[in-house]
Design an enzyme around this catalytic site. Structure first.
Site, PDB file in Angstrom:
ATOM      1  CG  HIS A  68      -9.532  -0.570  -2.047  1.00 40.49           C
ATOM      2  ND1 HIS A  68      -8.384  -1.045  -2.657  1.00 40.49           N
ATOM      3  CD2 HIS A  68      -9.110   0.359  -1.157  1.00 40.49           C
ATOM      4  CE1 HIS A  68      -7.338  -0.426  -2.157  1.00 40.49           C
ATOM      5  NE2 HIS A  68      -7.741   0.430  -1.242  1.00 40.49           N
ATOM      6  CB  VAL A 108     -15.579   1.750  -5.871  1.00 40.46           C
ATOM      7  CG1 VAL A 108     -17.041   1.660  -5.448  1.00 40.46           C
ATOM      8  CG2 VAL A 108     -15.405   1.245  -7.291  1.00 40.46           C
ATOM      9  N   GLY A 109     -14.651   3.232  -3.364  1.00 40.89           N
ATOM     10  CA  GLY A 109     -14.965   3.552  -1.977  1.00 40.89           C
ATOM     11  C   GLY A 109     -14.689   4.983  -1.583  1.00 40.89           C
ATOM     12  CD  GLU A 116      -2.225   2.803  -3.364  1.00 38.98           C
ATOM     13  OE1 GLU A 116      -3.248   3.471  -3.629  1.00 38.98           O
ATOM     14  OE2 GLU A 116      -1.923   2.462  -2.212  1.00 38.98           O
ATOM     15  CG  ASP A 123      -1.816   1.195   1.311  1.00 41.38           C
ATOM     16  OD1 ASP A 123      -2.682   1.324   0.435  1.00 41.38           O
ATOM     17  OD2 ASP A 123      -1.637   1.999   2.240  1.00 41.38           O
TER      18      ASP A 123
END
Length: 582
Positions: free
Chosen positions: A378, A381-382, A281, A244
């Site tokens: 995620h 969208v989130g 990421e 992440d």
């Protein structure tokens, strides 16, 4: 068994094992390590008291049965009852599927999620990518507020539940990738600062003080996170890790922690005799992320490609807020550049950042599979106010060209759970903070954030309301009761089969080219032996294919399934056709 803990500033350390205090001694070699030997069976509760203080869970503990505020439990990974051997699956040729354990099913457990693994195997998925499973306070959350990087969230099923899930995935030929967070720990339940200088004020991140990767005692901090990564790969037989927000890993040392980690993972893969990979990421668009270590890169095996997502999203939705603004001026051209060059931002000016951004990838050396391409994640969208998916914005009938460009495009494709049938259930931001002040701060902060974009407080879902999580659970009956979604699911299945059958797994970026028309809103992608013709307009379009002949492998429309004549192809609105150059 031997109990060890790093506590360089403590004068004395006591092991509390099943309610019995045992003094610990400084370990040979120093460096702040303490140790004690004691008999203990799996499940035994234990913790450490520093200088007579409260008993804290083990920073390297593998289980927290009572949550982050409870004691650790002994776990012996060698006792996991594995039923299936596993030789691993390479990243090259993979099709990833991002899955959140807590909302993939209403039950929200590893065992419940495993019941749907046959669906993924039949779809053609090769690897399930689990969102973070490190423990966090409460039951439900995204997982990015984890506070114990070596452990597994107990409400999901704990360590044994994760092992059962991985074993079940292997039974169906599926690899498993785990999303891990090394750039920060959650705001509640983080006990690491009590043990040592795990964090530093020399650097700051959006979450506060940075992880101490380059200051005094940083050798042990780096070893803590590298060791956690290796433990998950080794003990749970994982195939890879998604790292992440690596851009938030502040590290000024000559060898970046990512290079240290990638070297350690490559060594473990060689020792275990099965492939393992790391996917980053990163928003830096820095070629060093995936460049080999011998070329002074970090040696990671792939990275997420947000530029491709942003260009595709802008092209199909016409949204231009925030970072979409850089792509919305000419979205078809931006999409073509991302498909052929990998990065859209490769040194040019970014209006969103107010500066130049990124560097170009070397198309002659970078393999296309080293970039992960997606239409939804995620995050994308989130982090919307209502957590609305593309199917809710566009309808499933307009998603055929989106799926074709993702699944038959050059990059390693990734689907977000439910995307394969055009799920319209939202995926919203939800939390279960036990601290009332923190819960209120998160709720108010999210409402303030979206108020700047015109949303009222009443419109923004309350992250702490259990209904927000419940709304975010997949409805597995959608493709059963809605023909349009069943058809979209079949379209995804056909596209993935085409990819597996016809697309070489190790193409270089320079094997990809695009033709497009910004005004007419069509794009033709030539990706190795495959050609993807996509009409993103609301009007029919005539697309030039170039020299043929071509054989049609799949078409999203029923009007025309014949092989096209040399040179051109007619497509109805919002349609796609995948062809093989023969």
């Amino acid at each position: 068994m031997l109990f060890e803990v790093w506590a360089p500033r403590a004068r004395e350390v006591t092991l509390q094992l099943n309610g019995r205090p045992l003094p610990m001694r400084p370990a040979p070699g120093g460096e702040g390590w303490w140790e004690a030997e004691a008999d203990a069976e799996p499940g035994a509760r234990y913790g450490f008291a520093l200088d007579g203080g409260e008993v804290l869970p083990d920073p390297r503990g593998r289980a927290l049965p009572d949550g982050p505020d409870g004691l650790s439990a002994v776990v012996d990974p060698s006792r996991f009852p594995w039923r299936h051997s596993w030789r691993g699956r390479e990243l090259a040729g993979a099709v990833l599927y991002e899955l959140h354990v807590g909302t993939f099913t209403e039950a929200g457990t590893f065992d419940a999620a495993a019941q749907h693994l046959p669906h993924l195997a039949e779809l053609g998925i090769t690897h399930v990518q689990l969102m973070p499973v490190a423990p966090f306070p409460g039951r439900h959350g995204w997982g990015y507020d984890g506070v114990a990087p070596w452990a597994v969230h107990e409400p999901y099923g704990g360590p044994e539940g994760l092992a059962r899930f991985v074993d079940a995935a292997h039974e169906h030929g599926l690899g498993v990738v785990l999303d891990v967070v090394h750039n920060h720990l959650g705001p509640s339940g983080n006990r690491l600062p009590a043990f040592g200088p795990y964090f530093t004020e020399r650097h700051h991140t959006p979450w506060g003080a940075a992880v101490n990767l380059d200051g005094p005692d940083s050798d042990q901090v780096r070893a803590y996170f590298v060791g956690s990564a290796l433990a998950f790969l080794r003990d749970y037989r994982l195939d890879g890790l998604r790292l992440d927000a690596v851009h938030a890993l502040a590290d000024d040392r000559a060898e970046h922690v990512l290079a240290e980690l990638s070297a350690a993972v490559d060594a473990l893969a060689e020792a275990e005799r099965r492939p393992m990979f790391l996917v980053a990421e990163s928003d830096r668009n820095d070629p060093r992320t995936v460049a080999p270590r011998e070329s002074h890169g970090h040696g990671l095996h792939a990275q997420w490609n947000d530029d491709f997502h942003h260009a595709l999203h802008a092209a199909v939705t016409a949204e231009s807020q925030g970072y979409y603004g850089d792509f919305a001026r000419a979205p078809i051209a931006a999409l073509a550049k991302a498909l052929t060059c990998g990065f859209f931002h490769d040194g040019g000016y970014s209006s969103f950042r107010g500066r130049r951004h990124g560097r170009p990838l070397d198309r002659s050396t970078v393999r296309a599979h080293q970039l992960v391409g997606y239409a939804q994640t995620h995050d994308q969208v989130g982090n919307r106010a209502l957590g609305d998916r593309l199917a809710a914005l566009l309808g499933p009938e307009r998603l055929a060209p989106v799926a074709a460009l993702v699944l038959c495009g050059p990059f390693t494709p990734m689907l977000f759970m439910g995307e394969e049938w055009g799920a319209t259930t939202p995926w919203q931001y939800f939390t279960d903070h036990q601290d009332p002040a923190l819960a209120a701060a998160v709720r108010d902060g999210r409402r303030r954030e979206f108020a700047t974009h015109g949303w009222t407080a009443a419109e923004v879902p309350d992250p702490q309301d259990p209904a927000t999580r419940d709304r975010s659970c997949l409805d597995w009956n959608e493709p059963v009761r809605e023909p349009a979604k069943a058809a979209l699911l079949e379209w995804h299945r056909r596209l993935i089969a085409i990819r597996h059958r016809h697309l070489p797994p190790d193409l270089r970026l320079d094997a990809v080219r695009c033709d497009f028309d910004e005004t007419a809103r069509w794009l033709v992608l030539h990706n190795g032996p495959l050609t993807v013709a996509a009409n993103l307009a609301s009007e029919p379009a005539l697309l030039p294919l170039g020299p043929g002949p071509f054989a049609t492998l799949a078409a999203s429309h029923t009007e025309e399934r014949r092989d096209p004549p040399d040179g051109e192809l007619s497509l109805p609105p919002h349609a796609a056709q995948v062809l093989l150059r023969t």
